[in-house]
Design an enzyme around this catalytic site. Structure first.
Site, PDB file in Angstrom:
ATOM      1  N   HIS A  56      40.750  24.188  53.300  1.00  0.00           N
ATOM      2  CA  HIS A  56      40.101  24.743  52.115  1.00  0.00           C
ATOM      3  C   HIS A  56      38.788  25.453  52.441  1.00  0.00           C
ATOM      4  CE1 HIS A  56      39.075  25.099  47.873  1.00  0.00           C
ATOM      5  NE2 HIS A  56      37.921  24.517  48.120  1.00  0.00           N
ATOM      6  N   ASN A 101      40.792  40.185  48.137  1.00  0.00           N
ATOM      7  CA  ASN A 101      39.434  40.283  47.628  1.00  0.00           C
ATOM      8  C   ASN A 101      38.648  39.118  48.209  1.00  0.00           C
ATOM      9  OD1 ASN A 101      39.922  42.547  45.888  1.00  0.00           O
ATOM     10  ND2 ASN A 101      40.912  41.157  44.446  1.00  0.00           N
ATOM     11  N   HIS A 146      39.240  29.094  48.471  1.00  0.00           N
ATOM     12  CA  HIS A 146      40.245  28.866  49.507  1.00  0.00           C
ATOM     13  C   HIS A 146      40.655  30.198  50.134  1.00  0.00           C
ATOM     14  CE1 HIS A 146      43.306  25.953  51.057  1.00  0.00           C
ATOM     15  NE2 HIS A 146      43.849  27.095  51.453  1.00  0.00           N
ATOM     16  N   HIS A 196      42.548  33.179  51.000  1.00  0.00           N
ATOM     17  CA  HIS A 196      43.797  33.667  50.428  1.00  0.00           C
ATOM     18  C   HIS A 196      43.745  35.168  50.202  1.00  0.00           C
ATOM     19  CE1 HIS A 196      41.357  33.635  46.764  1.00  0.00           C
ATOM     20  NE2 HIS A 196      42.299  34.349  46.177  1.00  0.00           N
ATOM     21  N   GLN A 219      46.559  38.440  48.284  1.00  0.00           N
ATOM     22  CA  GLN A 219      47.520  38.618  47.206  1.00  0.00           C
ATOM     23  C   GLN A 219      48.542  39.689  47.592  1.00  0.00           C
ATOM     24  OE1 GLN A 219      45.838  38.442  43.078  1.00  0.00           O
ATOM     25  NE2 GLN A 219      43.864  38.556  44.132  1.00  0.00           N
TER      26      GLN A 219
END
Length: 278
Positions: A49, A89, A100, A102, A104
């Site tokens: 995380h 982003n 976290h 990540h 898209q």
């Protein structure tokens, strides 16, 4: 979420596009609307995380690239999808609410306007010059050298002469190809390696994680375009240690970008940022 995963993809909780929506069709006339059929996915880069993208091992970036590729292939197979956008982003200043690590993936039933304009320009250049515009830009940047940041056998990272954002960077494939689906195993590893180097350099430029947008640029689905060239764009919004780049009236209202930095000067700073590169 599963208790154990390496990289993981799941549908966005509040999708702008969904396969459960009605089909898309351009509607003529004012005040018309149409269905937003497509997909919005979230890609978790790591189960850790607190890990920054710049801290991901090269092997983890390779797994992320493989997930991008597999999902792109699946979405390209759907006749309702015209374009697959892989992006990230990063940073609170960009508007990120989930810390976290990540990115898209959006699957759209149309080609987005800026992508269409880029495709049209590349097609016009190919028609006039009988060569790929991106290959020409890469060759010219390699010859000039002043805006180069890092490179390996398969990819080159440079600050483009035409950059709009402060310290805007592009990773361009040396081989002419159109999508992540066409990357071979070595190219995936080389892309993973350069992604890590670039993200580390950005975070070390001012001594804190760089707020930025990362966009994986690939051809539209179902089309083989000799004039398009796979690349990754980085659009940072940090002008210096204390100031952000805001898209104010001239940029947002007129579509004219005022760049606060010079690519040649920023390239020197980024080459010197850890990990140092020649």
């Amino acid at each position: 979420m599963p208790h154990d995963y390496d990289v993981y993809l799941y549908p966005n909780d509040f999708p702008a596009f969904s396969f459960e929506r009605p089909g898309f069709s351009p509607e003529p006339g004012q005040f018309k609307s149409t269905g937003a059929k497509g997909a919005c996915d979230v890609v978790l880069y790591s189960p850790n995380h607190r890990l920054l993208p710049s801290q991901l091992p090269v092997e983890q970036w390779r797994k992320v690239i493989e997930l991008w590729t597999k999902r792109t292939e699946d979405l390209f197979a759907n006749p309702d999808i015209r374009y697959v956008s892989v992006f990230e982003n990063a940073g609170v200043a960009i508007g990120v609410t989930m810390p976290h690590p990540h990115g898209q993936i959006y699957a759209l039933p149309f080609i987005p306007p800026l992508i269409q304009r880029e495709l049209d320009s590349a097609q016009q250049y190919f028609r006039d010059q009988s060569t790929c515009l991106y290959c020409r830009i890469l060759a010219d940047e390699l010859e000039d050298g002043r805006r180069l940041v890092a490179a390996n056998d398969s990819f080159v990272a440079f600050l483009p002469f035409f950059g709009r954002f402060p310290s805007e960077m592009q990773i361009c494939a040396r081989r002419h190809l159109g999508a992540s689906l066409e990357l071979d195993e070595k190219e995936r590893i080389d892309l993973a390696s350069l992604l890590k180097i670039v993200r580390r350099k950005y975070d070390n430029l001012f001594g804190f994680p760089m707020p930025l947008m990362m966009l994986v640029r690939q051809r539209p689905g179902g089309e083989v375009l000799p004039y398009f060239h796979f690349h990754v764009d980085f659009l940072p919004i940090q002008r210096n240690e204390t100031k952000l780049k805001y898209l104010a009236a001239v940029e947002s209202g007129l579509g004219t970008f005022l760049n606060d930095t010079r690519a040649e000067q920023q390239a020197v700073l980024l080459r010197d940022a850890e990990p140092r590169t020649e």
